[in-house]
Design an enzyme around this catalytic site. Structure first.
Site, PDB file in Angstrom:
ATOM      1  CG  ASN A   7      -1.833   1.128   1.344  1.00 17.53           C
ATOM      2  OD1 ASN A   7      -1.460   2.257   1.053  1.00 17.53           O
ATOM      3  ND2 ASN A   7      -3.057   0.877   1.759  1.00 17.53           N
ATOM      4  CG  HIS A  10       0.899   6.098   4.914  1.00 18.68           C
ATOM      5  ND1 HIS A  10      -0.116   6.997   5.140  1.00 18.68           N
ATOM      6  CD2 HIS A  10       0.547   4.962   5.554  1.00 18.68           C
ATOM      7  CE1 HIS A  10      -1.042   6.435   5.889  1.00 18.68           C
ATOM      8  NE2 HIS A  10      -0.668   5.201   6.147  1.00 18.68           N
ATOM      9  CG  HIS A  43      -8.391   3.917   1.283  1.00 16.04           C
ATOM     10  ND1 HIS A  43      -8.557   3.753   2.642  1.00 16.04           N
ATOM     11  CD2 HIS A  43      -9.602   4.286   0.805  1.00 16.04           C
ATOM     12  CE1 HIS A  43      -9.815   4.019   2.961  1.00 16.04           C
ATOM     13  NE2 HIS A  43     -10.468   4.351   1.875  1.00 16.04           N
ATOM     14  NE  ARG A  45      -9.493   8.218   4.405  1.00 15.45           N
ATOM     15  CZ  ARG A  45      -9.609   7.346   5.423  1.00 15.45           C
ATOM     16  NH1 ARG A  45      -8.770   6.359   5.545  1.00 15.45           N
ATOM     17  NH2 ARG A  45     -10.563   7.498   6.307  1.00 15.45           N
ATOM     18  NE  ARG A  49      -7.708  11.148   5.645  1.00 17.63           N
ATOM     19  CZ  ARG A  49      -8.078  10.538   6.768  1.00 17.63           C
ATOM     20  NH1 ARG A  49      -7.227   9.775   7.415  1.00 17.63           N
ATOM     21  NH2 ARG A  49      -9.279  10.691   7.243  1.00 17.63           N
ATOM     22  CD  GLU A  70      -7.126  -0.506   1.504  1.00 12.18           C
ATOM     23  OE1 GLU A  70      -7.340   0.520   2.166  1.00 12.18           O
ATOM     24  OE2 GLU A  70      -6.208  -1.292   1.771  1.00 12.18           O
ATOM     25  CB  THR A 101      -9.195   1.416   7.442  1.00 16.60           C
ATOM     26  OG1 THR A 101      -8.773   2.013   6.232  1.00 16.60           O
ATOM     27  CG2 THR A 101     -10.555   0.793   7.268  1.00 16.60           C
ATOM     28  CD  GLU A 151      -6.970  -6.428   3.545  1.00 12.54           C
ATOM     29  OE1 GLU A 151      -7.210  -6.063   2.380  1.00 12.54           O
ATOM     30  OE2 GLU A 151      -6.272  -5.773   4.339  1.00 12.54           O
ATOM     31  CG  HIS A 191      -5.237  -2.120   9.535  1.00 16.39           C
ATOM     32  ND1 HIS A 191      -4.726  -1.402  10.573  1.00 16.39           N
ATOM     33  CD2 HIS A 191      -5.901  -1.242   8.747  1.00 16.39           C
ATOM     34  CE1 HIS A 191      -5.083  -0.138  10.423  1.00 16.39           C
ATOM     35  NE2 HIS A 191      -5.787  -0.012   9.327  1.00 16.39           N
TER      36      HIS A 191
HETATM   37  N1  PXP Z   1      -5.723  -3.327   4.522  1.00 18.06           N
HETATM   38  C1  PXP Z   1      -6.663  -2.354   4.600  1.00 18.06           C
HETATM   39  C2  PXP Z   1      -8.064  -2.699   4.247  1.00 18.06           C
HETATM   40  C3  PXP Z   1      -6.327  -1.054   4.996  1.00 18.06           C
HETATM   41  O1  PXP Z   1      -7.283  -0.104   5.069  1.00 18.06           O
HETATM   42  C4  PXP Z   1      -4.972  -0.764   5.281  1.00 18.06           C
HETATM   43  C5  PXP Z   1      -4.583   0.636   5.666  1.00 18.06           C
HETATM   44  O2  PXP Z   1      -4.767   1.487   4.603  1.00 18.06           O
HETATM   45  C6  PXP Z   1      -4.037  -1.794   5.175  1.00 18.06           C
HETATM   46  C7  PXP Z   1      -4.430  -3.069   4.817  1.00 18.06           C
HETATM   47  C8  PXP Z   1      -2.588  -1.558   5.446  1.00 18.06           C
HETATM   48  O3  PXP Z   1      -2.426  -1.278   6.783  1.00 18.06           O
HETATM   49  P1  PXP Z   1      -1.009  -0.758   7.301  1.00 18.06           P
HETATM   50  O4  PXP Z   1      -0.776   0.554   6.639  1.00 18.06           O
HETATM   51  O5  PXP Z   1      -1.208  -0.670   8.774  1.00 18.06           O
HETATM   52  O6  PXP Z   1      -0.006  -1.793   6.891  1.00 18.06           O
END
Ligand code: PXP
Length: 239
Positions: A7, A10, A43, A45, A49, A70, A101, A151, A191
């Site tokens: 992901n 960030h 994601h 949003r 953001r 996402e 999330t 997931e 997550h």
């Molecule tokens: N899975 C989902 C559905 C999420 O919303 C997120 C965070 O955006 C992640 C995985 C990844 O989580 P992390 O950034 O804590 O690794």
């Protein structure tokens, strides 16, 4: 061996902190693929953001592994998904005030609407995953409404403060993963997973893919994203 979907939200968070044009999550995605990522997650949003519509458009054209979107289950996002055609949509809950999330989608109290959204997205040949807490009832309803995949939210384990709490939450996650697999749902997990907590998933071969963002992007500030992804891929290989 389980896959790794990285992901890159960030990277965009850092860019948006200054409303600059860098760092570009698109460049990060390509370097993550070089490091061995099996997929790229973003994601989009409602409040934009971090990831912007422009990022999603370009990522669709350049990602060579697979692009996972996402999104919240809203008419705007469903239209975007159908236009962009990601390789997988993961439906997540979304609140404006949250830092990230916070929990899984409550499918039980939202089954009718969700079922219609899942169908609409699938009609465009896009498989749908639903992000849920490790709760057997939620998994059962996910299957009933036709999701291709779930997931399982691993945050309750990864973020737990005490060992007892960690173990309790991990046991629930294992049960949920095995139950979803027994219903012939594909199972992803994500997550809060970092370079330490990933090791707990050893032997859980029902997991198709890990979705990891924050820990990899945080490490990439210090070692570079290709290296950070490579290190996570090596840990997943040992599971
Ligand atoms: N899975 C989902 C559905 C999420 O919303 C997120 C965070 O955006 C992640 C995985 C990844 O989580 P992390 O950034 O804590 O690794």
């Amino acid at each position: 061996m389980a896959g790794l979907a990285v992901n890159v939200d960030h990277v965009a968070t850092l860019r948006e902190a200054r409303k600059a044009v860098y760092p570009d999550p698109v460049s990060a995605a390509l370097l993550a693929e070089l490091g061995g990522a099996d997929g790229i997650v973003v994601h989009l949003r409602e409040d934009r953001r971090h990831i912007q519509d422009r990022d999603l458009q370009i990522l669709r054209n350049v990602v060579q592994t697979k692009l996972i979107l996402e999104m919240a289950q809203t008419p705007e996002m469903i239209k975007t998904a159908i236009d962009i055609k990601p390789d997988l949509v993961t439906l997540v809950p979304e609140k404006r005030q949250e830092l990230t999330t916070e929990g899984g989608l409550d499918i039980i109290s939202n089954a009718k609407d969700l079922s219609e959204s899942v169908k609409k997205i699938q009609e465009s040949n896009i498989p749908v995953s639903i992000f849920i807490d490790p709760d057997l009832m939620q998994i059962e309803i996910a299957k009933k409404i036709g999701a291709n995949m779930v997931e399982i939210h691993t945050g309750s384990f990864c973020d737990a403060k005490s060992d007892i709490n960690k173990q309790e939450n991990f046991d629930k996650i294992v049960k949920a993963i095995k139950f979803a697999n027994s219903l012939k749902l594909f199972v992803n997990a994500g997550h809060g997973i970092c370079y330490k907590t990933i090791k707990a998933f050893k032997g859980l071969h029902e997991i198709k893919e890990f979705s990891i963002g924050h820990s990899i992007i945080a490490r990439s500030v210090l070692v570079g994203i290709t290296q950070a992804v490579k290190e996570m891929v090596e840990l997943i290989r040992e599971l």
